[in-house]
Design a protein around this motif. Structure first.
Motif, PDB file in Angstrom:
ATOM      1  N   THR A 159       0.654  -1.197  -0.017  1.00  0.00           N
ATOM      2  CA  THR A 159      -0.063  -0.081  -0.022  1.00  0.00           C
ATOM      3  C   THR A 159       0.866   1.306   0.017  1.00  0.00           C
ATOM      4  OG1 THR A 159      -0.174  -0.096   2.406  1.00  0.00           O
ATOM      5  CG2 THR A 159      -1.890  -1.106   1.068  1.00  0.00           C
ATOM      6  N   LEU A 160       1.978   0.961   0.341  1.00  0.00           N
ATOM      7  CA  LEU A 160       3.083   2.310   0.404  1.00  0.00           C
ATOM      8  C   LEU A 160       3.675   2.555  -1.310  1.00  0.00           C
ATOM      9  CD1 LEU A 160       4.781   4.327   2.192  1.00  0.00           C
ATOM     10  CD2 LEU A 160       6.382   2.813   2.050  1.00  0.00           C
ATOM     11  N   VAL A 161       4.057   1.620  -1.772  1.00  0.00           N
ATOM     12  CA  VAL A 161       4.556   1.580  -3.412  1.00  0.00           C
ATOM     13  C   VAL A 161       3.474   0.674  -3.994  1.00  0.00           C
ATOM     14  CG1 VAL A 161       5.989   1.842  -5.011  1.00  0.00           C
ATOM     15  CG2 VAL A 161       6.643   2.242  -2.630  1.00  0.00           C
ATOM     16  N   PRO A 162       2.304   0.908  -4.636  1.00  0.00           N
ATOM     17  CA  PRO A 162       1.393  -0.145  -5.153  1.00  0.00           C
ATOM     18  C   PRO A 162       2.029  -0.627  -6.212  1.00  0.00           C
ATOM     19  CG  PRO A 162       0.300   2.048  -4.621  1.00  0.00           C
ATOM     20  CD  PRO A 162       1.779   2.276  -4.493  1.00  0.00           C
ATOM     21  N   LEU A 163       1.776  -1.815  -6.269  1.00  0.00           N
ATOM     22  CA  LEU A 163       2.129  -2.872  -7.790  1.00  0.00           C
ATOM     23  C   LEU A 163       2.066  -1.896  -9.004  1.00  0.00           C
ATOM     24  CD1 LEU A 163       2.997  -5.311  -8.883  1.00  0.00           C
ATOM     25  CD2 LEU A 163       0.841  -6.257  -8.602  1.00  0.00           C
ATOM     26  N   ASP A 164       1.205  -1.285  -8.924  1.00  0.00           N
ATOM     27  CA  ASP A 164       0.795  -0.496 -10.319  1.00  0.00           C
ATOM     28  C   ASP A 164       2.203   0.372 -10.711  1.00  0.00           C
ATOM     29  OD1 ASP A 164      -0.098   2.792 -11.048  1.00  0.00           O
ATOM     30  OD2 ASP A 164      -0.919   1.165 -12.392  1.00  0.00           O
ATOM     31  N   GLN A 165       2.895   0.783  -9.905  1.00  0.00           N
ATOM     32  CA  GLN A 165       4.050   1.496 -10.110  1.00  0.00           C
ATOM     33  C   GLN A 165       5.130   0.561 -10.955  1.00  0.00           C
ATOM     34  OE1 GLN A 165       5.446   4.673  -8.992  1.00  0.00           O
ATOM     35  NE2 GLN A 165       3.197   5.143  -8.554  1.00  0.00           N
ATOM     36  N   SER A 166       5.248  -0.464 -10.641  1.00  0.00           N
ATOM     37  CA  SER A 166       6.108  -1.376 -11.372  1.00  0.00           C
ATOM     38  C   SER A 166       5.592  -2.164 -12.633  1.00  0.00           C
ATOM     39  CB  SER A 166       6.486  -2.816 -10.602  1.00  0.00           C
ATOM     40  OG  SER A 166       7.428  -2.452  -9.536  1.00  0.00           O
ATOM     41  N   GLU A 167       4.020  -2.143 -12.826  1.00  0.00           N
ATOM     42  CA  GLU A 167       3.323  -2.680 -13.865  1.00  0.00           C
ATOM     43  C   GLU A 167       3.408  -1.637 -14.963  1.00  0.00           C
ATOM     44  OE1 GLU A 167      -0.020  -5.717 -11.896  1.00  0.00           O
ATOM     45  OE2 GLU A 167      -0.403  -3.594 -11.922  1.00  0.00           O
ATOM     46  N   ARG A 168       3.355  -0.470 -14.588  1.00  0.00           N
ATOM     47  CA  ARG A 168       3.263   0.625 -15.744  1.00  0.00           C
ATOM     48  C   ARG A 168       4.843   0.820 -16.343  1.00  0.00           C
ATOM     49  NH1 ARG A 168       2.221   5.404 -14.300  1.00  0.00           N
ATOM     50  NH2 ARG A 168       2.053   5.152 -12.031  1.00  0.00           N
ATOM     51  N   PHE A 169       5.699   0.804 -15.337  1.00  0.00           N
ATOM     52  CA  PHE A 169       7.159   0.757 -15.765  1.00  0.00           C
ATOM     53  C   PHE A 169       7.596  -0.434 -16.835  1.00  0.00           C
ATOM     54  CE2 PHE A 169      11.629   0.138 -15.711  1.00  0.00           C
ATOM     55  CZ  PHE A 169      12.228   1.225 -15.655  1.00  0.00           C
ATOM     56  N   GLN A 170       6.897  -1.471 -16.380  1.00  0.00           N
ATOM     57  CA  GLN A 170       7.227  -2.484 -17.330  1.00  0.00           C
ATOM     58  C   GLN A 170       6.534  -2.468 -18.645  1.00  0.00           C
ATOM     59  OE1 GLN A 170       5.021  -6.463 -16.944  1.00  0.00           O
ATOM     60  NE2 GLN A 170       7.040  -7.594 -16.870  1.00  0.00           N
ATOM     61  N   ALA A 171       5.202  -1.873 -18.553  1.00  0.00           N
ATOM     62  CA  ALA A 171       4.470  -1.845 -19.907  1.00  0.00           C
ATOM     63  C   ALA A 171       5.115  -0.801 -20.828  1.00  0.00           C
ATOM     64  CB  ALA A 171       3.177  -1.253 -19.521  1.00  0.00           C
ATOM     65  N   GLU A 172       5.691   0.303 -19.989  1.00  0.00           N
ATOM     66  CA  GLU A 172       6.449   1.196 -20.897  1.00  0.00           C
ATOM     67  C   GLU A 172       7.530   1.049 -21.476  1.00  0.00           C
ATOM     68  OE1 GLU A 172       5.359   4.421 -21.808  1.00  0.00           O
ATOM     69  OE2 GLU A 172       3.490   4.011 -21.111  1.00  0.00           O
ATOM     70  N   ALA A 173       8.476   0.148 -20.835  1.00  0.00           N
ATOM     71  CA  ALA A 173       9.544  -0.579 -21.330  1.00  0.00           C
ATOM     72  C   ALA A 173       9.356  -1.374 -22.697  1.00  0.00           C
ATOM     73  CB  ALA A 173      10.327  -1.080 -19.909  1.00  0.00           C
ATOM     74  N   ARG A 174       8.208  -2.191 -22.397  1.00  0.00           N
ATOM     75  CA  ARG A 174       8.125  -3.305 -23.377  1.00  0.00           C
ATOM     76  C   ARG A 174       7.459  -2.482 -24.673  1.00  0.00           C
ATOM     77  NH1 ARG A 174       5.213  -8.226 -20.339  1.00  0.00           N
ATOM     78  NH2 ARG A 174       7.009  -8.993 -19.481  1.00  0.00           N
ATOM     79  N   LYS A 175       7.283  -1.198 -24.567  1.00  0.00           N
ATOM     80  CA  LYS A 175       6.731  -0.481 -25.850  1.00  0.00           C
ATOM     81  C   LYS A 175       8.076  -0.336 -26.601  1.00  0.00           C
ATOM     82  CE  LYS A 175       2.899   1.915 -23.889  1.00  0.00           C
ATOM     83  NZ  LYS A 175       2.167   3.109 -23.551  1.00  0.00           N
ATOM     84  N   LEU A 176       9.098  -0.194 -26.110  1.00  0.00           N
ATOM     85  CA  LEU A 176      10.440  -0.041 -26.608  1.00  0.00           C
ATOM     86  C   LEU A 176      11.282  -1.284 -26.727  1.00  0.00           C
ATOM     87  CD1 LEU A 176      11.778   3.284 -24.977  1.00  0.00           C
ATOM     88  CD2 LEU A 176      10.600   3.017 -27.240  1.00  0.00           C
ATOM     89  N   GLY A 177      10.669  -2.438 -26.544  1.00  0.00           N
ATOM     90  CA  GLY A 177      11.343  -3.840 -26.917  1.00  0.00           C
ATOM     91  C   GLY A 177      12.349  -3.985 -25.614  1.00  0.00           C
ATOM     92  N   ARG A 178      12.172  -3.433 -24.661  1.00  0.00           N
ATOM     93  CA  ARG A 178      13.351  -3.486 -23.486  1.00  0.00           C
ATOM     94  C   ARG A 178      12.896  -4.866 -22.391  1.00  0.00           C
ATOM     95  NH1 ARG A 178      16.839  -2.957 -25.907  1.00  0.00           N
ATOM     96  NH2 ARG A 178      18.013  -2.938 -24.072  1.00  0.00           N
TER      97      ARG A 178
END
Length: 306
Positions: free
Chosen positions: A249-268
Motif C-alpha cells: 500500500t506504500l508503493v502499489p504494484l501499479d508502479q512496477s506494472e506501468r514501468f514494465q509496460a512502458e519499457a516493453r513498448k520500446l522492446g526492453r
C-alpha cells in the motif's frame, strides 16, 4: 528398568528430528555467512561538507563482476549498516558487492541523492580493476528507495563530460543490469498509495525530501518528473528484474506494472515477479536474492552479456 519399545522409538524419532533441524540451521547459518573481505568507508565524494562512503565486500572466489547495492530506505542511509548476509546469494556466486551509502533526506534532497549515487557508479567504474571487477559489467540492486535509485541509474545513467577536471566524473554512471524490490517509478502518479493526498503534490511523508519548493505544484511537476524513472525509459534501458508485492500500500504494484509496460513498448527486457500478498517487504526477501543472482548471471556474465 526396561524402557518400553514405543518410548525407544519415540525418543529415536525425536533425536533424529533434532539432528536434522540442527543440521538445517547450521547449513543456513553457513550459507548466510560467506567468507568475504571487506573494505569499509571508501570516500567516493562529498555532499555539503560530508563524506559520501561505500563499502567493498569481495567474496573468496570472485567472478569479476560488481553489483552496486543502494543502501537506502525512505531515501535514508546509514554508513556501515550493510551486512554480508543480506546479499549472501550474490557473494556466493562470486559477485563483488559495493554497498553505497548517501546522506539521508531531509538533510539533502532526493535530487542530490540521485546525483550522489551516479557519482558512486563513476567512482567504482574508475576504480573497478583495483577490486578485480570488470568496469563494463556493473549491476545495481536495492529495495524501495534503493530500488528507485537503481532505476534512476538504469534510465538516466550516462557518460560524464570528457573534459571533467576530476577523472572520476568523466566515467559513465550507466549500469548493465538491474534487480530490485518494489520501487517507486512515477512520483507524479502515486495511484492508491497511502502517501497520495490526492492533491497532485509529493508523497505526504516525504515533502521535505524534495526540497522547500516541492509544495509549489508547478515546481513539483518538474521535480516529480525529473525523479521518476518511468519518463526516461529509452532503448538503452538495461535488463531489469522487479519483485513487487500485490498487497503493497506504500508503493502499489501499479508502479512496477506501468514501468514494465512502458519499457516493453520500446522492446526492453523488464521482468516483473509479483509476490502474492506481499506488502512493502516480506520475510523471504533475503532468499529471493537468489533470483537476482540468476538475473545477473544471465545478463552480466561473459556468456550472457549482450
Amino acid at each position: 528398568m526396561k524402557v518400553p519399545r514405543f518410548l525407544k522409538i519415540t525418543l529415536a524419532v525425536l533425536a533424529a528430528i533434532a539432528f536434522v533441524t540442527a543440521l538445517c540451521l547450521a547449513s543456513l547459518w553457513i550459507y548466510f555467512h560467506p567468507r568475504v573481505e571487506r573494505t569499509s568507508g571508501l570516500v567516493y565524494g562529498q555532499r555539503h561538507g560530508r563524506d559520501l562512503t561505500l563499502d567493498v565486500v569481495s567474496p573468496a572466489k570472485r567472478n569479476g563482476i560488481g553489483v552496486l547495492l543502494m543502501v537506502s530506505g525512505g531515501w535514508k542511509s546509514s554508513p556501515g549498516s550493510f551486512r554480508p548476509w543480506m546479499a549472501a546469494a550474490l557473494l556466493r556466486r562470486g559477485y563483488t558487492v559495493f554497498a553505497v551509502y548517501h546522506v539521508s533526506q531531509p538533510e539533502v534532497t532526493v535530487m542530490e541523492i540521485a546525483e550522489d549515487v551516479n557519482r558512486a557508479v563513476r567512482y567504482m567504474r574508475h576504480n573497478a580493476l583495483q577490486y578485480g571487477v570488470d568496469p563494463q559489467r556493473l549491476g545495481a540492486t536495492g529495495g524501495s528507495a534503493g530500488g528507485h535509485l537503481s532505476l534512476m541509474l538504469a534510465t538516466r545513467g550516462c557518460p560524464g563530460p570528457a573534459g571533467a577536471l576530476d577523472p572520476v566524473d568523466s566515467e559513465s554512471s550507466a549500469v548493465q543490469a538491474v534487480a530490485i524490490f518494489y520501487p517507486v517509478t512515477d512520483l507524479l502518479n502515486l495511484g492508491n498509495s497511502t502517501e497520495n493526498l490526492g492533491d497532485g503534490g509529493p508523497p505526504k511523508s516525504f515533502v521535505r525530501a524534495f526540497g522547500p519548493n516541492s509544495t509549489n505544484l508547478a515546481v513539483w511537476k518538474v521535480i516529480g518528473r525529473e525523479m521518476s524513472p518511468i519518463y526516461y525509459i529509452t532503448s538503452n534501458l538495461p535488463p531489469t528484474l522487479i519483485f513487487h508485492g500485490d498487497a503493497d500500500t506504500l508503493v502499489p504494484l501499479d508502479q512496477s506494472e506501468r514501468f514494465q509496460a512502458e519499457a516493453r513498448k520500446l522492446g526492453r527486457t523488464v521482468e516483473l515477479v509479483v509476490h502474492h500478498r506481499g506488502q512493502h517487504g516480506w520475510l523471504s526477501m533475503v532468499w529471493d536474492i537468489r533470483w537476482f543472482a540468476d538475473w545477473f548471471d544471465q545478463y552480466l556474465t561473459k556468456a550472457g552479456k549482450k
